[in-house]
Design an enzyme around this catalytic site. Structure first.
Site, PDB file in Angstrom:
ATOM      1  N   THR A 180       0.788  -1.244  -0.116  1.00  0.00           N
ATOM      2  CA  THR A 180       0.132  -0.090  -0.140  1.00  0.00           C
ATOM      3  C   THR A 180       0.730   1.214  -0.060  1.00  0.00           C
ATOM      4  O   THR A 180       0.486   2.017  -0.683  1.00  0.00           O
ATOM      5  CB  THR A 180      -0.895  -0.071   1.215  1.00  0.00           C
ATOM      6  OG1 THR A 180      -0.158  -0.264   2.687  1.00  0.00           O
ATOM      7  CG2 THR A 180      -1.917  -1.080   0.968  1.00  0.00           C
ATOM      8  N   CYS A 181       2.159   1.152   0.636  1.00  0.00           N
ATOM      9  CA  CYS A 181       2.852   2.362   0.588  1.00  0.00           C
ATOM     10  C   CYS A 181       3.288   2.864  -0.846  1.00  0.00           C
ATOM     11  O   CYS A 181       3.590   3.911  -1.122  1.00  0.00           O
ATOM     12  CB  CYS A 181       4.168   2.232   1.516  1.00  0.00           C
ATOM     13  SG  CYS A 181       4.951   0.575   0.954  1.00  0.00           S
ATOM     14  N   MET A 182       3.308   1.953  -1.722  1.00  0.00           N
ATOM     15  CA  MET A 182       3.818   2.142  -3.183  1.00  0.00           C
ATOM     16  C   MET A 182       2.397   2.050  -4.251  1.00  0.00           C
ATOM     17  O   MET A 182       2.558   2.024  -5.372  1.00  0.00           O
ATOM     18  CB  MET A 182       4.723   1.026  -3.585  1.00  0.00           C
ATOM     19  CG  MET A 182       5.921   1.270  -2.922  1.00  0.00           C
ATOM     20  SD  MET A 182       7.301   0.482  -3.763  1.00  0.00           S
ATOM     21  CE  MET A 182       6.681  -1.331  -2.872  1.00  0.00           C
TER      22      MET A 182
END
Length: 1026
Positions: free
Chosen positions: A993-995
């Site tokens: 989710t961070c990317m």
């Protein structure tokens, strides 16, 4: 100074090249000039000495002659006039000639003689009844010149005697005619006799008195008689001899034939007498005559002719508490109330009255307003170009002015003037001159009134008891359709500015009180078609004022004449006020359009907003930035979101350099997410809140979940914490019938530290907005208004309590006697079965609701529910919210737009838009068969599953507000395996989710892909599948 060794005398050389002869010539000329001036001064001295001696000898001779004549007078007529009969006043007698020659007003003996003469004359007239016969004998026409001269001198002597001795006569000046035994009354009664308008010399005498400022002396006499205490003004002079003198003077003016029209404006009755405080209270009979004999129309016209210069003709202020302009205004307004109520009151009279009161109101000190005003009413101090000294009026004088501008006065004035407009509403040729004059007079008066007097009562009367809104709208529409507006750049009449300066605040006030049925169904006071036209007109006006013809600095007019400066400042001030009033009205109309759409939202947007404008709007103190703050609705929503995002990004960038060193780490248990978040976030400072926060989740077994927080876990944390904190089961918030959230008024009954929780929730929401994270929290509109620090009104009540709103509207339109319903100014609160009763007004338990006060009751109930009950919870929530989100950031948006900033919209889950802005990695390309299957499956998902998928890959169930092109970084699909081996096909899709990354195995069938993807997004396994 010392001997140099050279015995010779050296010649002096002028290095300037001038000869000594030239220097000697200049010295000679200077000496000659000085000598000539000295001789001139000596001649002037001698001449002055001769004049002084001549004057002194003349005065001495006159005094000697006066003393001789006084002795002869006493011998002939007696020291107490015991030898005087009625023939002594005739043209053949030297009685008055001798007395007037030696009379001195400051001589007590002469004064007593004058009193006795007046007493005798009064008795002679009472016995004979013919004052002309006493002064002129049988033939006035043959002796009129001598008689007129004597009467003039005698009348002036009486006035000067009263004025000179006014302090000694203070207790006698306001006595009635029956008190002839005192000194002042005979003098005043003789004045009444001799200036009677029926006498042949009346006009000559009154003109002579005016030219010699006799009214100024009478003014000082009156002020001495009433004393300094304002309490002494009321009715103490009723029926007095002094009142009879004023009635005789005022009765004469304006009669035909009359030659008194060219008197110095400083010496007129209006300037000297009407400026006496509480004149009509002091002399009520004078007021009756002034109004009954239509004299008010003459004086109003006389004062109106002077325009702005009238202020310069007024006498010196009695004191700071009683300025002449304020005293005149109070008297003019009181007499106007009587004059306007007369059935035969003319249009011209109303025009003059409006002009006079407008000038006087403009000149009032700003401190006249006892209660606060809006910012849009603060521009009057510059209108005259002079500094207005901050002083406080006397309380009774201020009350007199406020009470005079009452509902009856406003109704009468507008009815008389608007009669001229209503009769020509169907004209296809624009307004005529008379119509323009009427609108200019009404709007000029009201425009100044709004800035000087308490607004609430005035606005309510204008909105509901006059046809002001409808009339001004018809006038505005007619001018707009026929393009009959005056030029904006003119320094004369402000054209369409003045009508809008009045129409906008009155209509805005009306919209605060009108209910939804009246606005949408009955279309009162304006039809929806007219409102659509109005929105377009106001939008064009506002854009022209704020962008096209932006107000320039007053410094640019310093070199022009003072009158031009004054006009320029007036136009600038009214432009500023109109821009604010139009902004507020358009904002309110946008709120009505948001409740139930009746026009396209784009009708509120200006046509000239482009990329250059947007770039300037980000820079402080630019015109575009000022428009963004004052009238954000002129800018399309998407453009404002870009500006808002840029402002947030700039702040995050400023704090980004510190983020690496000040990163805050939270360890959150999923089953205690709210308590853990509250304890850890409450310890952060404001600067720490702006920095990065990294989260580690602990599952129900006490084990830290897999995954490193690069931003995605934090987004998941924010979504989960907000869902838990704003859950109605927790008791801090309640739901409306439409499932919209608002603070629970009874939150204190559930949580002891409920205010601290509301502060925390405000900070939590602000952090989500600060980081650009959309959270699915639907707030009620009236609560979002509190974030904008706005006041809620009756029309917001249906979203909270539709049933209560229907009951209140029933009361508003109830035709019977409301007092029979036994309602009182109290309201019952029912929270968790506990009922409490609160008074809406002090003493409300004993105050019954009637037809007269039902509107007040309705709005007090709405205020209690929408504002009062949640005021403390909203206040603490707002304090936490403003730790991260500045007020001017959200002031760019209305409540519906603010909800979009918080939660986004369903439209943001556009699969086609997501596909258009997706990157691919590994073996995948846009035309790969797995990718084709993936998009087909995703398009077939329900809205709920789409939201779950979006949260699975980005950490947030809502898409970016302006579309997926703004997702940072862009969504990417990566192949989870390079071949379609059996073991790889059994794997579930995973995400980072961070990317914003989806790791998708190369499934061979559409059904397998759909099954695996649905399982992954519904597993609710935290980040163990990441």
């Amino acid at each position: 100074m010392f001997f140099s060794g050279d015995p010779s005398t050296r010649k002096r050389v002028d290095l300037g090249g001038r000869s000594s002869k030239e220097r000697d010539r200049k010295n000679l000329l200077e000496q000659t000039r000085v000598e000539r001036n000295r001789r001139l001064w000596l001649r002037q001295q001698n001449s002055a000495v001769l004049k002084i001696q001549k004057c002194f000898r003349g005065r001495k001779a006159v005094k000697t002659e006066q003393s001789k004549l006084r002795e002869q007078f006493y011998e002939a007529y007696g020291k107490y006039c015991q030898n005087v009969d009625r023939n002594s006043f005739g043209p053949d007698s030297d009685f008055l000639c001798q007395f007037l020659y030696f009379f001195k007003a400051d001589d007590i003996d002469d004064f007593l003689v004058l009193v006795q003469i007046c007493r005798l004359l009064w008795w002679f007239v009472q016995n004979n009844g013919d004052v002309v016969n006493i002064f002129a004998g049988v033939d006035y026409s043959s002796t009129y010149a001598l008689v007129n001269y004597r009467v003039k001198q005698f009348v002036q002597a009486c006035i000067h005697a009263l004025h000179q001795n006014r302090n000694q006569l203070k207790g006698q000046l306001l006595l009635t005619p029956e008190e002839l035994n005192v000194s002042a009354v005979p003098l005043l009664e003789v004045l009444v006799l001799l200036i009677d308008s029926k006498l042949p010399w009346s006009c000559k005498i009154v003109e002579y008195l005016f030219r010699n400022n006799a009214l100024g002396l009478l003014r000082e006499i009156i002020l001495t008689g009433k004393g300094n205490d304002a309490e002494n003004y009321f009715s103490i002079g009723k029926g007095s001899s002094l009142e009879r003198v004023l009635m005789a003077v005022v009765r004469h003016v304006g009669q035909e034939p009359c030659i008194c029209s060219h008197i110095n404006p400083r010496y007129t009755f209006a300037s000297q007498i009407i400026t006496i405080p509480f004149l009509w209270h002091l002399f009520p009979n004078l007021q009756q005559m002034f109004a009954a004999e239509d004299l008010s129309q003459f004086y109003m016209h006389q004062m109106a002719k002077f325009g702005q210069n009238m202020i310069n003709f007024l006498p010196k202020d009695i004191s700071n508490e009683f300025p002449s302009r304020a005293c005149m205004l109070g008297n003019v307004l009181e007499i106007a109330g009587i004059a306007l109520s007369h059935p035969l009151c003319s249009f011209d009279m109303a025009i003059d009255l409006a002009a006079v009161t407008t000038v006087l109101l403009e000149a009032l000190p700003s401190a006249i307003t006892s209660n606060g005003r809006e910012s849009s009413m603060s521009a009057d101090d510059d209108m005259t170009g002079d500094e207005v000294k901050e002083i406080a009026l006397d309380r009774k004088l201020e009350q007199q002015i406020n009470n005079a501008v009452n509902p009856r006065f406003l109704l009468q004035l507008t009815n008389i003037l608007f009669k001229e407009i209503s009769s020509v509403n169907d004209s296809d040729y624009g307004p005529n001159d008379r119509e323009v004059t009427a609108v200019d007079a009404v709007c000029g008066f009201l425009h100044v009134t709004f800035g000087k007097l308490p607004l609430e009562r005035i606005m309510t009367v204008l909105a509901y008891r006059t046809e002001l809104v409808i009339t001004l709208w018809n006038f505005t529409k007619k001018c707009h359709e026929n393009q009959k507006w005056s030029s904006l750049t003119s320094n004369d009449a402000p054209g369409w500015l003045l009508p809008l300066a009045v129409f906008c605040p009155v209509y805005k006030h009306m919209l605060m009180i009108v209910d939804n049925e009246e606005f949408y169904e009955q279309e009162k006071p304006l039809s929806l078609k007219d409102i659509r036209t109005l929105i377009i007109i106001l939008r064009q006006v506002l854009w022209q004022l704020l962008w096209v013809n932006h107000t320039t600095s007053s410094n640019s007019v310093k070199s022009v004449p003072n009158s031009s400066v004054r006009k320029g400042r007036f136009v600038q001030a009214i432009q500023q006020r109109v821009s604010i009033a139009v902004s507020e009205l358009l904002s309110q109309l946008q709120d009505w359009n948001n409740r139930r759409q009746f026009t396209s939202p784009s009708n509120f947007h200006a046509d000239g907003v482009n990329d250059l404008f947007i770039s300037q709007a980000l820079i402080e103190n630019t015109r575009a930035n000022e428009i963004l703050k004052q009238a954000p609705f002129l800018i399309p929503f998407t453009s404002r979101v870009k500006i808002y995002s840029s402002q947030l990004a700039a702040v995050r960038q400023r704090h980004g350099s510190q983020a690496v060193f000040s990163r805050n780490r939270f360890r959150i248990k999923r089953d205690r997410i709210l308590e853990d978040a509250y304890n850890q976030m409450s310890q952060l400072t404001e600067n720490s809140l702006r920095g990065l926060i990294r989260v580690t989740f602990v599952n129900e077994f006490g084990v830290e979940e897999a995954g490193i927080d690069g931003g995605g876990i934090f987004k998941d944390f924010m979504e989960n914490i907000t869902r838990a904190a704003f859950d109605v089961q927790y008791g801090l918030f309640k739901e409306t019938a439409d499932h919209l959230l608002y603070p629970n008024p009874g939150s204190g009954m559930i949580h002891e530290q409920h205010f601290q929780f509301f502060h925390f929730l405000g900070t939590l929401l602000a952090k989500a907005m600060f980081e650009g994270i959309l959270v699915d929290i639907p707030f009620a509109t009236f609560f979002l208004s509190k974030l904008k620090q706005k006041y809620n009104y009756l029309n917001d009540l249906p979203s909270l309590d539709p049933e209560l709103y229907r009951h209140l509207i029933f009361l508003k339109h109830y035709k019977g006697d409301i007092s029979e319903l036994e309602l009182y100014f109290v309201i019952v609160n029912n929270e968790y079965g506990e009922q409490t009763e609160e008074e809406l007004l002090p003493g409300g338990r004993n105050l019954r609701v009637t037809n007269e006060n039902v509107i007040t009751f309705i709005h007090l109930v709405a205020n209690h529910r929408l504002n009062f009950q949640i005021r403390q919870q909203s206040s603490h929530f707002l304090r936490g919210f403003e730790q991260l989100i500045q007020k001017d950031w959200i002031d760019m948006f209305n409540e519906q737009e603010l909800q979009l900033l918080i939660s986004g919209s369903v439209d943001s889950l556009d699969i086609d838009d997501l596909r258009l802005h997706t990157n691919y990695a590994g073996d995948y390309r846009s035309d790969h068969y797995v990718i084709e299957m993936f998009w087909e499956v995703l398009k077939g998902f329900s809205l709920e599953n789409r939201k779950k998928f979006l949260k699975f890959v980005t950490g947030c169930s809502r898409g970016p507000l302006l579309g997926f092109r703004n997702l940072e970084p862009l969504f990417c699909i990566q192949s989870a395996s390079s071949n379609a081996a059996e073991e790889s096909l059994d794997r579930l899709p995973t995400s980072a989710t961070c990317m914003n990354l989806l790791k998708l195995p190369p499934y061979t069938s559409k059904e397998q892909l759909e099954t695996k993807l649905l399982y992954a997004i519904n597993a609710d396994a935290g980040f163990d599948l990441s």
